[in-house]
Design a protein around this motif. Sequence first.
Motif, mmCIF file in Angstrom:
data_model
loop_
_atom_site.group_PDB
_atom_site.id
_atom_site.type_symbol
_atom_site.label_atom_id
_atom_site.label_comp_id
_atom_site.label_asym_id
_atom_site.label_seq_id
_atom_site.Cartn_x
_atom_site.Cartn_y
_atom_site.Cartn_z
ATOM 1 N N GLY A 67 8.104 175.967 13.039
ATOM 2 C CA GLY A 67 7.165 175.076 13.697
ATOM 3 C C GLY A 67 6.664 173.946 12.832
ATOM 4 O O GLY A 67 5.979 173.036 13.320
ATOM 5 N N GLN A 68 6.987 173.953 11.552
ATOM 6 C CA GLN A 68 6.516 172.909 10.642
ATOM 7 C C GLN A 68 7.472 171.716 10.683
ATOM 8 O O GLN A 68 8.689 171.874 10.777
ATOM 9 N N THR A 69 6.942 170.510 10.612
ATOM 10 C CA THR A 69 7.810 169.337 10.571
ATOM 11 C C THR A 69 8.357 169.147 9.158
ATOM 12 O O THR A 69 7.776 169.610 8.173
ATOM 13 N N THR B 129 21.014 171.600 12.960
ATOM 14 C CA THR B 129 20.414 171.354 14.269
ATOM 15 C C THR B 129 18.902 171.400 14.168
ATOM 16 O O THR B 129 18.337 172.053 13.291
ATOM 17 N N TYR B 130 18.238 170.712 15.099
ATOM 18 C CA TYR B 130 16.791 170.576 15.034
ATOM 19 C C TYR B 130 16.233 170.197 16.401
ATOM 20 O O TYR B 130 16.960 169.738 17.287
ATOM 21 N N ASP B 131 14.930 170.366 16.567
ATOM 22 C CA ASP B 131 14.192 169.858 17.714
ATOM 23 C C ASP B 131 13.606 168.518 17.283
ATOM 24 O O ASP B 131 12.830 168.445 16.320
ATOM 25 N N GLY B 132 13.998 167.455 17.965
ATOM 26 C CA GLY B 132 13.599 166.117 17.554
ATOM 27 C C GLY B 132 12.142 165.796 17.744
ATOM 28 O O GLY B 132 11.638 164.834 17.161
ATOM 29 N N GLY B 133 11.409 166.568 18.558
ATOM 30 C CA GLY B 133 9.988 166.321 18.747
ATOM 31 C C GLY B 133 9.711 165.163 19.696
ATOM 32 O O GLY B 133 10.596 164.707 20.425
ATOM 33 N N ASP B 134 8.493 164.669 19.673
ATOM 34 C CA ASP B 134 8.059 163.599 20.575
ATOM 35 C C ASP B 134 7.925 162.286 19.817
ATOM 36 O O ASP B 134 7.355 162.237 18.722
ATOM 37 N N TYR B 135 8.418 161.218 20.409
ATOM 38 C CA TYR B 135 8.324 159.903 19.789
ATOM 39 C C TYR B 135 8.555 158.848 20.858
ATOM 40 O O TYR B 135 9.005 159.152 21.978
ATOM 41 N N ILE B 136 8.256 157.597 20.524
ATOM 42 C CA ILE B 136 8.449 156.520 21.487
ATOM 43 C C ILE B 136 9.741 155.776 21.177
ATOM 44 O O ILE B 136 10.276 155.835 20.063
ATOM 45 N N CYS C 120 8.786 163.085 10.692
ATOM 46 C CA CYS C 120 7.387 163.367 11.023
ATOM 47 C C CYS C 120 7.259 164.157 12.316
ATOM 48 O O CYS C 120 6.196 164.721 12.604
ATOM 49 N N GLN C 121 8.340 164.219 13.111
ATOM 50 C CA GLN C 121 8.300 164.917 14.393
ATOM 51 C C GLN C 121 9.277 166.091 14.465
ATOM 52 O O GLN C 121 9.047 167.044 15.213
ATOM 53 N N MET C 122 10.343 166.037 13.712
ATOM 54 C CA MET C 122 11.413 167.025 13.875
ATOM 55 C C MET C 122 11.069 168.360 13.225
ATOM 56 O O MET C 122 10.412 168.428 12.184
ATOM 57 N N THR C 123 11.524 169.442 13.861
ATOM 58 C CA THR C 123 11.394 170.790 13.307
ATOM 59 C C THR C 123 12.791 171.422 13.265
ATOM 60 O O THR C 123 13.518 171.413 14.251
ATOM 61 N N PRO C 124 13.210 171.939 12.123
ATOM 62 C CA PRO C 124 14.569 172.469 11.971
ATOM 63 C C PRO C 124 14.814 173.724 12.811
ATOM 64 O O PRO C 124 13.911 174.545 13.010
ATOM 65 N N GLU C 125 16.041 173.843 13.288
ATOM 66 C CA GLU C 125 16.509 175.067 13.938
ATOM 67 C C GLU C 125 17.600 175.740 13.118
ATOM 68 O O GLU C 125 18.102 176.788 13.502
ATOM 69 N N SER C 126 17.961 175.108 12.003
ATOM 70 C CA SER C 126 18.931 175.657 11.052
ATOM 71 C C SER C 126 18.664 174.948 9.732
ATOM 72 O O SER C 126 17.790 174.086 9.642
ATOM 73 N N ASP C 127 19.403 175.311 8.701
ATOM 74 C CA ASP C 127 19.337 174.534 7.475
ATOM 75 C C ASP C 127 19.848 173.122 7.779
ATOM 76 O O ASP C 127 20.760 172.942 8.592
ATOM 77 N N LEU C 128 19.260 172.117 7.121
ATOM 78 C CA LEU C 128 19.598 170.727 7.399
ATOM 79 C C LEU C 128 19.946 169.968 6.127
ATOM 80 O O LEU C 128 19.500 170.328 5.035
ATOM 81 N N VAL C 129 20.718 168.903 6.288
ATOM 82 C CA VAL C 129 20.905 167.899 5.252
ATOM 83 C C VAL C 129 20.484 166.569 5.858
ATOM 84 O O VAL C 129 21.057 166.120 6.854
ATOM 85 N N LEU C 130 19.455 165.946 5.276
ATOM 86 C CA LEU C 130 18.954 164.670 5.777
ATOM 87 C C LEU C 130 19.194 163.570 4.761
ATOM 88 O O LEU C 130 18.881 163.723 3.573
#
Length: 358
Positions: free
Chosen positions: A29-31, A63-70, A87-97
């Motif tokens: 649940g953490q961004t 993969t991730y939940d992108g969250g809310d944004y305009i 600032c909005q996304m929360t991971p659903e797996s390990d990520l590389v950004l």
Amino acid sequence: MTTAHDSVNHTVALSFEDGVTRFISVTPGQTVADASYRARINIPLDCRDGACGTCKAFCESGTYDGGDYIEDALTDDEADAGYCLPCQMTPESDLVLRVSGTAEMAKSGIGTFQATIEKLHWYADNTAGLTLSVEDRDKLNYLPGQYMNVKVPGTDEERSYSFSSGPEAEKLTFLVRTAPDGVMTTYLRERAAEGDTLTLEGPKGSFFLRDVKRPVLMLAGGTGIAPQLAMLEKIEKLAASGVVPAFPIHLAYGATWDKDLVEVEALERYAATIPGFTFDAIVADPASGHPKKGYVTQHLLPGHLNDGDVDVYLCGPPAMVDAVRKYFTGEGIDPTNFYYERFAVGVVAAPALAGAAA
């Protein structure tokens, strides 16, 4: 992408523009932005509400939940292409950004580690293998394909070497291509001994394994096999856990002389343990008794190129990289993704060196 958060922490690799990679742990649940700041990594950020787009990053893997944004902050086309807002996304797996800006701007320097030489092995007179144990090994996270800067004892010099071991390995291994009168060569031949302490800095580099979403073609020249070995070790671990590659992976490994072919037994093991993995070892020397001679491009089949729908990972000397690019152009092939890393003999540490000589 689903919006449900699972109950485990995920590791996120933040890859900065200067080649530095830092790893953070993100709780359910953490961004990503909140986790970054808790880790004292100041990624670009302004509104924190998904309204400005300042923190926009590109997701290389996971993969991730992108969250809310305009829309002004992130368009639908950008989101579909893999861009996201930490600032909005929360991971659903390990990520590389892939994060904009440098690690220095984010006030997050590279890590420094002390390592002990466990084994120094000579494959041939021009190629050495190093096995190291590292203090605080659990704090040294890296992506398969990345490299470390290694300080040469007794000098002010450092050299860059790609990991040939996967990120879960307890001991770290590296391949070293030696050069006449090189400072690392002189150290290894004249002074190095088991038990010596080396200082490592990193990890660094943007040459690393991404998610396997299409056929993969790996190309390696000489000690450029090092990062490919790290990638294959990671893939083998995933396959053992049930995450089997959905697409074939082929490696064409070229060397000038017979003695330059190293770790072929490891490749044979991976061919037996990774479903869909095949490899060819090729020697350029026309007098070689090796069954496959010439250059790697002479042994590529149409299936390996898949009409361009392929991810290419190439690590080798500059001449090999240039030759492969010209080959693709001549064949009318434009790979979906073309990741490459050049290394040169006898150069000071610089970005994108693998198995470099010193």
